[in-house]
Design a protein around this motif. Structure first.
Motif, short mmCIF file in Angstrom:
data_model
loop_
_atom_site.label_atom_id
_atom_site.label_comp_id
_atom_site.label_asym_id
_atom_site.label_seq_id
_atom_site.Cartn_x
_atom_site.Cartn_y
_atom_site.Cartn_z
N PRO A 81 0.82 -1.22 0.00
CA PRO A 81 0.00 0.00 0.00
C PRO A 81 0.85 1.27 0.00
N ARG A 82 0.21 2.35 -0.32
CA ARG A 82 0.86 3.66 -0.19
C ARG A 82 0.14 4.43 0.91
N ASP A 117 2.51 12.30 -0.04
CA ASP A 117 2.78 10.87 -0.08
C ASP A 117 3.84 10.57 0.96
N CYS A 118 3.49 9.77 1.95
CA CYS A 118 4.43 9.44 3.03
C CYS A 118 4.63 7.93 3.07
N SER A 119 4.77 7.34 1.89
CA SER A 119 4.87 5.88 1.82
C SER A 119 6.21 5.35 2.31
N VAL A 120 7.25 6.17 2.18
CA VAL A 120 8.57 5.66 2.56
C VAL A 120 8.69 5.69 4.08
N GLN A 121 8.55 4.52 4.66
CA GLN A 121 8.51 4.41 6.12
C GLN A 121 9.43 3.30 6.58
N ARG A 122 9.81 3.41 7.83
CA ARG A 122 10.48 2.29 8.47
C ARG A 122 9.70 2.01 9.75
N ALA A 148 -5.94 23.29 11.33
CA ALA A 148 -5.18 22.41 10.44
C ALA A 148 -5.35 20.97 10.89
N GLY A 149 -5.61 20.08 9.94
CA GLY A 149 -5.71 18.67 10.27
C GLY A 149 -5.26 17.84 9.08
N THR A 150 -5.00 16.58 9.36
CA THR A 150 -4.57 15.70 8.28
C THR A 150 -5.40 14.44 8.30
N VAL A 151 -5.95 14.11 7.16
CA VAL A 151 -6.70 12.86 7.05
C VAL A 151 -5.81 11.87 6.32
N GLU A 152 -5.47 10.79 7.01
CA GLU A 152 -4.56 9.80 6.44
C GLU A 152 -5.33 8.68 5.76
N PHE A 153 -4.87 8.35 4.56
CA PHE A 153 -5.47 7.26 3.82
C PHE A 153 -4.42 6.22 3.50
N ILE A 154 -4.88 5.01 3.36
CA ILE A 154 -4.01 3.98 2.85
C ILE A 154 -4.56 3.65 1.47
N ALA A 155 -3.65 3.59 0.48
CA ALA A 155 -4.12 3.43 -0.89
C ALA A 155 -3.52 2.18 -1.52
N ASN A 156 -4.30 1.53 -2.32
CA ASN A 156 -3.79 0.39 -3.09
C ASN A 156 -3.03 0.91 -4.30
N GLN A 157 -2.23 0.03 -4.90
CA GLN A 157 -1.47 0.45 -6.08
C GLN A 157 -2.41 0.89 -7.21
N GLY A 194 -4.90 2.67 -6.86
CA GLY A 194 -5.42 4.01 -6.54
C GLY A 194 -6.61 4.01 -5.60
N SER A 195 -7.24 2.86 -5.40
CA SER A 195 -8.37 2.84 -4.46
C SER A 195 -7.83 3.16 -3.07
N PHE A 196 -8.59 3.89 -2.27
CA PHE A 196 -8.06 4.38 -1.00
C PHE A 196 -9.07 4.23 0.12
N TYR A 197 -8.55 4.14 1.34
CA TYR A 197 -9.39 3.97 2.52
C TYR A 197 -8.93 4.91 3.62
N PHE A 198 -9.87 5.39 4.42
CA PHE A 198 -9.55 6.21 5.58
C PHE A 198 -8.77 5.40 6.60
#
Ligand code: ADP
Length: 676
Positions: free
Chosen positions: A206-207, A228-233, A271-280, A282-286
């Protein structure tokens, strides 16, 4: 607008808020802990008040004290930054009760989003897409297992009250469920005081894509596009960028609308941030909403030409949002890298100590606000200066490096260049790792997902290599030149005396010298130098090459190495030579054969703490005779133990600390007398 605000935070975010306040003519009050008395955020604010001891619960988490300081100093509002009290609904309420403005959302919105489970229920009602899963109240293990079975493995267990990547377990199959649930609940209760968990489908590759939202008290709510904050450890962000590579206009609008719906569903303001997880695909979820300013907000500022802290202040003061949705445009591309005091090669173990030397890339300071359409290429948001310590009490982030480019390609090139210019001496930092990361094919090619670092670990964590000859030659030349400086200083009026010049001049034979060095991994090097009239002949690994100094300006050296010229920078810190060349940082220890010669007799006095930390064991008693190498004191710093051993045979005259005491960097731990 406010005349004075209190900044209830430290480090880079406190400095960041202070910068905007200053530009807007607002006075600032800093609060600080004993560990931060000389910190940058204290220096950049107009006033500063001590809260208490170093641990956050004695200082930055003391809401009552902070409110008292705000009232005493006449501040009208409190900016909480991120972390600490920023998402604490009770604190927001206490501010209001004291007649202070909390610069953030209403307490009710924080509460609604504080629990991942409750937030998901709310989002469901607002028709925001959710990852398939169970987020209800029923917590019976057999029931949760049945939910997992029907969702289909792998599933992810998440502590409902969790955050910061903690309290999560991936379960690959039904067999591992029970044990994973028990361990997730244990971590949830110990870290967050609440063992409620939720189960969701674990997405493959996911992204992480999040939307910046902003709402005011006049009913306006807009989004400032995505990051895009996909690069995580370990589920923690390492690189963040905006816009998200490959994002289409339709998807952006759909995600933006979903995020605005999420914010509106909880009556959001600020100010707020809504984080989603997205499939490759492009479909995305809260995933969750963070009810504060995020660490990575600068990339959004860079591409939209806004100052989000200014927006926060205006909204908190009751003004409408400075822009409408249709007035916002994406301009160029921005990437942020988090510079941490940590050792990526040792599992990202945090590192603490003093920033003995700090050189940041030539940052053209980004003039925030003012609708500037051409942001600076490089921005450094930092809360520390050279000489400051990274202590074990707080997050070991040193700075955020943010670059902007007309497109992603240019931003990437600028990031690589800026990282190559970053010099940190005194503690382990993740610069070299970040450089490999931005240059790796997957990131450069925007082939992003949250498993990127893990999948490319062979490239990202290469085996230790030998120090390049160029770096070794630079260290040697720096050393020889320093010796020359020393010699001419001492010879004074006898400047013409060949005996005092350290030029390696000898009457009868050519002088050959070996300079023993070792690298960070203990590998030894013995470069041989033969003095020539205008330089040296260097022999290393059996190869001879002529070396000469071309120019030297302070720590910057330019040398000729055979037919090539090499430019670099050599910073000496005691016996350690930090060589910065070709974008790399090589640490070489000079094993000076003369330096420790007289030590046996003179050594003694006080043994000092290598870094700030806590004494966990005292193994020597006053008056005790010890042998060289005997452990005397064990300190704990950043989850690691450090043993302070006797440097020689001798006697412990006095033990200055007891178990449990906190000690600062360089503090004498015991009085020691070497045996005669
Ligand atoms: P936290 O509040 O601890 O940051 P999040 O819910 O925001 O936790 O998730 C953090 C990270 O965990 C995400 O950025 C993503 O990398 C990963 N993650 C979360 N949910 C899922 C999921 N359903 N499938 C795969 N990865 C996930």
């Amino acid at each position: 607008m406010f005349k004075k605000i209190l900044i209830a935070n430290r480090g880079e975010i406190a400095c960041r808020v202070a910068a905007t306040a200053r530009r807007m003519g607002i006075r600032t009050v800093a609060v600080y802990s004993e560990a931060d008395a000389n910190a940058k955020h204290v220096a950049v604010c107009d006033e500063a008040v001590l809260l208490g001891e170093a641990p956050a619960k004695e200082s930055y988490l003391c809401g009552d004290k902070i409110i008292a300081v705000a009232l005493a100093t006449g501040a009208e509002a409190i900016h909480p930054g991120y972390g600490f009290l920023s998402e604490n609904a009770e604190f927001a309420e206490s501010c209001a009760e004291a007649g202070l403005v909390f610069i953030g959302p209403p307490a009710s919105a924080m509460r609604a989003m504080g629990s991942k489970s409750a937030a998901k229920s709310l989002m469901e009602k607002a028709s925001v897409p959710l990852v398939p899963g169970y987020h209800g109240d029923e917590q019976d293990p057999a029931f949760l297992q049945r939910q997992a079975d029907s969702i289909g493995y792998p599933v992810l267990l998440k502590a409902s009250a969790g955050g910061g990547g903690k309290g999560m377990r991936v379960v690959d199959n039904a067999d591992g469920f029970k044990e994973a649930l028990a361990s997730c609940k244990r971590e949830a209760i110990s870290s967050f005081g609440d063992d409620k968990v939720l189960v969701e489908k674990y997405l493959q590759r996911p992204r992480h894509i999040e939307i910046q939202v902003f709402a005011d008290t006049h009913g306006n709510c807009i989004y400032l596009f995505e990051r895009d904050c996909s690069v995580q450890r370990r589920h923690q962000k390492v690189l963040e960028e905006a816009p998200a590579p490959g994002m289409t206009e339709e998807r952006r609008a759909a995600m933006g609308d979903a995020a605005v719906a999420a914010a509106k569903a909880v009556g959001y303001v600020g100010a707020g941030t809504v984080e989603f997880i997205a499939n490759q695909d492009g479909s995305f979820y809260f995933m969750e909403m963070n009810t504060r300013l995020q660490v990575e907000h600068p990339v959004t500022e860079m591409i939209t030409g806004t100052d989000l802290v200014e927006w926060q202040l205006r909204v908190a003061a009751g003004e409408p949002l400075p822009k409408r949705q249709d007035e916002l445009r994406i301009h160029g591309h921005a990437i942020e890298a988090r510079i941490y005091a940590e050792n990526p090669d040792k599992g990202f173990l945090p590192s603490i100590g003093t920033l003995r030397h700090l050189e940041t890339p030539a940052a053209v300071n980004f003039e925030l606000g003012g609708n500037s359409l051409q942001p600076a290429a490089v921005r450094v948001d930092s809360g520390v200066r050279e000489g400051d310590a990274i202590s074990p009490y707080y997050d070991p982030m040193i700075a955020k490096l943010i670059v902007w480019g007309v497109d992603r390609k240019q931003a990437l090139a600028r990031m690589a260049q800026a990282l190559a210019q970053y010099q940190i001496v005194g503690l382990a930092a993740n610069i070299a790792f970040l450089k490999r990361l931005v240059e790796c094919e997957a990131f450069a090619g925007a082939n992003l997902d949250t498993g990127l670092i893990e999948r490319h670990k062979d490239t990202l964590f290469p085996p230790a290599r030998s120090v390049p000859v160029a770096a070794l030659a630079l260290a040697c030349v720096a050393l020889l030149e320093q010796e020359k400086d020393q010699a001419s200083k001492h010879s004074g009026a006898n400047g013409g005396d060949p005996w005092g010049q350290a030029l390696g001049w000898r009457m009868n034979a050519q002088f050959i010298r070996t300079l023993p060095f070792s690298d960070e991994h203990g590998k030894e090097y013995e470069p041989c130098f033969k003095y020539l009239p205008h330089g040296w002949e260097l022999t290393i690994k059996g190869i001879d090459v002529d070396v000469s100094l071309m120019t030297r300006g302070g720590v910057e050296l330019s040398i000729k190495l055979g037919d090539t010229s090499v430019q670099g920078c050599v910073r000496r810190d005691g016996d350690a030579f930090h060589v910065f060349v070709g974008g790399g940082h090589h640490t070489l220890h000079y094993n000076d054969p003369l330096a420790h010669a007289g030590e046996a007799e003179s050594e003694g006095g006080r043994l000092t703490a290598p870094m700030p930390g806590k004494v966990v064991a005292v193994l020597a008693a006053q008056g005790q005779d010890v042998k060289k190498g005997d452990p005397l004191v064990i300190m704990e710093a950043m989850k690691m133990e450090h043993t302070i051993a006797a440097p020689h045979d001798g006697t412990v005259d006095e033990v200055l600390y007891a178990v449990g005491d906190q000690v600062t960097d360089g503090a004498p731990l015991l009085a020691f007398r070497a045996a005669a």
